[in-house]
Design an enzyme around this catalytic site. Structure first.
Site, PDB file in Angstrom:
ATOM      1  N   LYS A 187      10.117  60.741  53.496  1.00  0.00           N
ATOM      2  CA  LYS A 187      11.016  61.274  54.521  1.00  0.00           C
ATOM      3  C   LYS A 187      10.718  62.760  54.704  1.00  0.00           C
ATOM      4  CE  LYS A 187      15.829  60.131  55.323  1.00  0.00           C
ATOM      5  NZ  LYS A 187      17.112  60.064  54.636  1.00  0.00           N
TER       6      LYS A 187
HETATM    7  C1  E4P Z   1      19.405  59.213  57.037  1.00  0.00           C
HETATM    8  O1  E4P Z   1      18.375  58.751  56.567  1.00  0.00           O
HETATM    9  C2  E4P Z   1      20.286  60.161  56.362  1.00  0.00           C
HETATM   10  O2  E4P Z   1      20.173  60.008  54.972  1.00  0.00           O
HETATM   11  C3  E4P Z   1      21.727  59.928  56.674  1.00  0.00           C
HETATM   12  O3  E4P Z   1      21.925  58.888  57.591  1.00  0.00           O
HETATM   13  C4  E4P Z   1      22.531  61.158  56.898  1.00  0.00           C
HETATM   14  O4  E4P Z   1      23.846  60.793  57.210  1.00  0.00           O
HETATM   15  P1  E4P Z   1      25.094  61.772  57.089  1.00  0.00           P
HETATM   16  O5  E4P Z   1      25.213  62.523  58.356  1.00  0.00           O
HETATM   17  O6  E4P Z   1      26.249  60.851  56.890  1.00  0.00           O
HETATM   18  O7  E4P Z   1      24.842  62.673  55.907  1.00  0.00           O
END
Ligand code: E4P
Length: 226
Positions: A83
């Site tokens: 990522k």
């Molecule tokens: C995506 O891969 C992220 O880890 C995640 O969806 C972030 O979400 P949040 O806005 O609830 O932290």
């Protein structure tokens, strides 16, 4: 649309896996830190439980370090996906890692313009964040719809992953708009199956069954105890 869990919690992952519909997991530094576990041990364990991609986030913002981290993350398991945040260096690192056959999930995407860059860099997955856009009074579904439309029109193979999901209707809308994947917290995952009419209907079927059971004659052995 494939359903992913957005968590690094092993109990949540194991439980969702039991349902037979879990297709992958996304983690991020904030989620990993919450588990107070050894990073590598935890990510390896997640990769071994899940039959699908597990996104593991880099922690840097310069091209060379991102590439080095990406290579090591990809080596954690066959289903590990790297990522990387959508920044200029992140795009460069994505291009490089992709050319080496490493899968990248381009994260922290908030606009169609960024999603075009992610696809052009060769990302395997692009992650537009719905909840965080809604938080700043921006129509996240419009952004997601634009991305799906552009990807279709351009024939991009990058998979669209609806991230930062806060409630079950985000999941439903993401599916209608044509997202390939939705990743969500365990709470939202659980809420997908909940319906009061299902609960009520099930209770009624069971009470009718129990009442009439003595008069139903011979039963299959697995139904005798129910
Ligand atoms: C995506 O891969 C992220 O880890 C995640 O969806 C972030 O979400 P949040 O806005 O609830 O932290």
């Amino acid at each position: 649309m494939k359903l992913f869990l957005d968590t690094a919690n092993l109990d949540e992952i194991r439980e969702a896996n039991r349902w037979g519909v879990l297709r992958g997991v996304t983690t991020n530094p904030s989620l990993v830190v919450k588990e107070h576990a050894q990073f590598l041990t935890l990510e390896k364990e997640i990769c071994s439980i899940v039959d699908g991609p597990v996104s593991i986030e880099t922690a840097a913002n310069d091209l060379d370090t991102l590439v080095a981290q990406g290579r090591e993350i990809a080596a954690i398991a066959d289903n590990a996906v790297v990522k990387i945040a959508c920044t200029p260096d992140g795009l460069g690192a994505t291009k490089k890692l992709t050319s080496e056959g490493i899968k990248v999930n381009m994260t922290l995407v908030f606009s169609a313009a960024q999603a075009i860059l992610a696809a052009e860099a060769g990302a395997y997955i692009v992650s537009p964040f719905l909840g965080r856009l809604d938080d700043i009074a921006t129509d996240s579904l419009q952004v997601l719809g634009e991305i799906c439309e552009i990807y279709d029109a351009q024939g991009y193979e990058t998979e669209v992953l609806a991230a930062s999901i806060r409630h079950p209707m985000h999941v439903v809308h993401a599916a209608r708009l044509g997202a390939d994947i939705a990743t969500m917290p365990f709470k939202v995952f659980q809420s997908l199956v909940k319906h009061p009419l299902t609960d009520r209907g099930f209770e009624k079927f069971m009470s009718d069954w129990r009442e009439a059971k003595p008069n139903l004659g011979e039963l299959p052995s697995s139904m005798q105890e129910a």
